[in-house]
Design a protein around this motif. Sequence first.
Motif, PDB file in Angstrom:
ATOM      1  N   TRP A 181      48.016  45.415  28.259  1.00  0.00           N
ATOM      2  CA  TRP A 181      47.786  46.815  27.877  1.00  0.00           C
ATOM      3  C   TRP A 181      47.234  46.917  26.455  1.00  0.00           C
ATOM      4  O   TRP A 181      47.479  47.901  25.766  1.00  0.00           O
ATOM      5  N   ASN A 182      46.496  45.913  26.032  1.00  0.00           N
ATOM      6  CA  ASN A 182      45.920  45.971  24.685  1.00  0.00           C
ATOM      7  C   ASN A 182      44.515  45.373  24.694  1.00  0.00           C
ATOM      8  O   ASN A 182      44.033  44.872  25.716  1.00  0.00           O
ATOM      9  N   ALA A 183      43.862  45.442  23.543  1.00  0.00           N
ATOM     10  CA  ALA A 183      42.471  45.001  23.444  1.00  0.00           C
ATOM     11  C   ALA A 183      42.307  43.514  23.705  1.00  0.00           C
ATOM     12  O   ALA A 183      41.250  43.062  24.155  1.00  0.00           O
ATOM     13  N   ALA A 184      43.357  42.740  23.446  1.00  0.00           N
ATOM     14  CA  ALA A 184      43.255  41.294  23.611  1.00  0.00           C
ATOM     15  C   ALA A 184      43.088  40.889  25.070  1.00  0.00           C
ATOM     16  O   ALA A 184      42.514  39.835  25.365  1.00  0.00           O
ATOM     17  N   THR A 185      43.588  41.701  25.994  1.00  0.00           N
ATOM     18  CA  THR A 185      43.554  41.315  27.404  1.00  0.00           C
ATOM     19  C   THR A 185      42.764  42.279  28.283  1.00  0.00           C
ATOM     20  O   THR A 185      42.681  42.083  29.489  1.00  0.00           O
ATOM     21  N   MET A 186      42.195  43.315  27.706  1.00  0.00           N
ATOM     22  CA  MET A 186      41.438  44.280  28.516  1.00  0.00           C
ATOM     23  C   MET A 186      40.203  43.610  29.130  1.00  0.00           C
ATOM     24  O   MET A 186      39.671  42.640  28.607  1.00  0.00           O
ATOM     25  N   LYS A 187      39.762  44.146  30.264  1.00  0.00           N
ATOM     26  CA  LYS A 187      38.615  43.599  30.974  1.00  0.00           C
ATOM     27  C   LYS A 187      37.484  44.622  30.996  1.00  0.00           C
ATOM     28  O   LYS A 187      37.690  45.787  31.360  1.00  0.00           O
ATOM     29  N   ALA A 188      36.286  44.179  30.613  1.00  0.00           N
ATOM     30  CA  ALA A 188      35.136  45.080  30.529  1.00  0.00           C
ATOM     31  C   ALA A 188      34.506  45.304  31.902  1.00  0.00           C
ATOM     32  O   ALA A 188      34.331  44.363  32.685  1.00  0.00           O
ATOM     33  N   PHE A 189      34.167  46.541  32.183  1.00  0.00           N
ATOM     34  CA  PHE A 189      33.396  46.862  33.380  1.00  0.00           C
ATOM     35  C   PHE A 189      31.953  46.420  33.176  1.00  0.00           C
ATOM     36  O   PHE A 189      31.428  46.445  32.057  1.00  0.00           O
TER      37      PHE A 189
END
Length: 498
Positions: A181-189
């Motif tokens: 739930w943070n920028a380190a693990t987010m996935k880009a569309f």
Amino acid sequence: MKKILFYTLLTAVAFTTVSCDEDFNEDVAAPQTWPQEEAITLPGFSAASTASVDLASGDSVAVFTYTAPSNLPEGTTVDNFRLEITPDGVEGAKATTVKASSNGKVASVDLQKIIEDNYGKRPVERTLNANLYANLMKEGQASLLTCEPIAIKATPEAPHIASKYYMVGDMFKVDDVNNGWNAATMKAFNHSDKDVYEDPIFTLMITTTADNQHWKIIPQDNIDNDDFWAVGVLGVAIDGDDSMSGSLINTGDVKAAKIAKAGMYSITLNMMDYTYAIKEVIPEYYIVGAMQNWNADASKGKTCMLYPQSKMVHSYTTQFKDDANLKLWLGSDFGNWDACYGAAVDGDNAASGTLVGIGAGAAVCPEKGAFYTFTADFSTMTYKWTKLDNQEPKIYTTISLIGAFNGWDQKTNIDLKEVTPHNWYGSAVTLAEGQLKFCANDDWADSWGGTGNDGDVNVADQNSGKTVYNGKNMFAPAGTYNVYFNDITGEYVFQVVE
């Protein structure tokens, strides 16, 4: 006659003016029906632009006010207003005529189309140069009136669309700090290189290894403003909504949606209407490695597809010769080396290991030259090598498709190509509707088909699975397929070619 009418009226018109107001929806003739003629100006007939308009504000918008001469002779009217509009600053732009009412309103959809056709859909203010025309009418005679041009400033209707979007959620958890739930693990569309208002579609493929995985979507704006959870985060109205499609919200009480079952999913966002669609897919994984010359060309290198054992478990059985090494590509990522799956350590020849993504090394068969089954489990992100008991499987000269498509004529079978020992591949095989089987050496001594009765196995419903040695006929709808077959395991895949 029209000039006579004009000069007659001109002498009767006083130079004081009054403002006029009419119903936008009055029944008047379409402007295109009026014949072309030289427009005239009349003292006191003038127009002025209104303030900038937002086309999202209603079905019609007021873009000008006008004044007309007072003391017109009885029975004289100013009627049939229209605007000839030319986009400002657009080379080669054509003028478009739209209907207007005497109270200065035009249909929002008319201005929207002009702006979209010339500037695109991005919701920024645009300038449109306009000439106002009307008809001065008396006793069936008409003169075409005009006045000084005006400038219309209008913003087209469109939602805010960020340049990028990212998914956050339970399925991306690495540890308690990088919890998904943070920028380190987010996935880009993913998105095309087009403007987001010309192509508002964003896509992402994800794998969930557990049930009930919650998610939300973060816009690029929040990243740029260094305020991750600011207003603008996208979610749903009902907490835990596990619908496979629906509407996204980014205001009010934004809740997390949920994917109910573990699996692989394609997620599509349409940000023009703020909707999402989730589709579960049975993924296609391919081997890239020594056995297919490390061919990264998607049009030629997809010869070694792993055979699905389930949605999350895929395997490949062959004699792993030479370097006996491999990595894996999801079909949609084929050719992207950063998206390979493989061993944590390049060259690892352990009997089992962990599947990793970015930076993956090649996994190597524990015993080069031996027959093994390589199995990848994407629910646990692990792999293993299993040695076959039979190290001398029967060798076939050819494996072919035979069936109704060729009248069951063994002389015109469709031969498949052996791409690795005992694995056969046919690229873009075109079939007529009907029953078929796999056969070896252009003979009936060794064949493979379905279970039950002839035609019980329909590849439209079961595009992958296990055949039965000397089994019944299978059935295939007419179409073009990439065909994969393993003569040791009897496994097959009929992949529809779009």
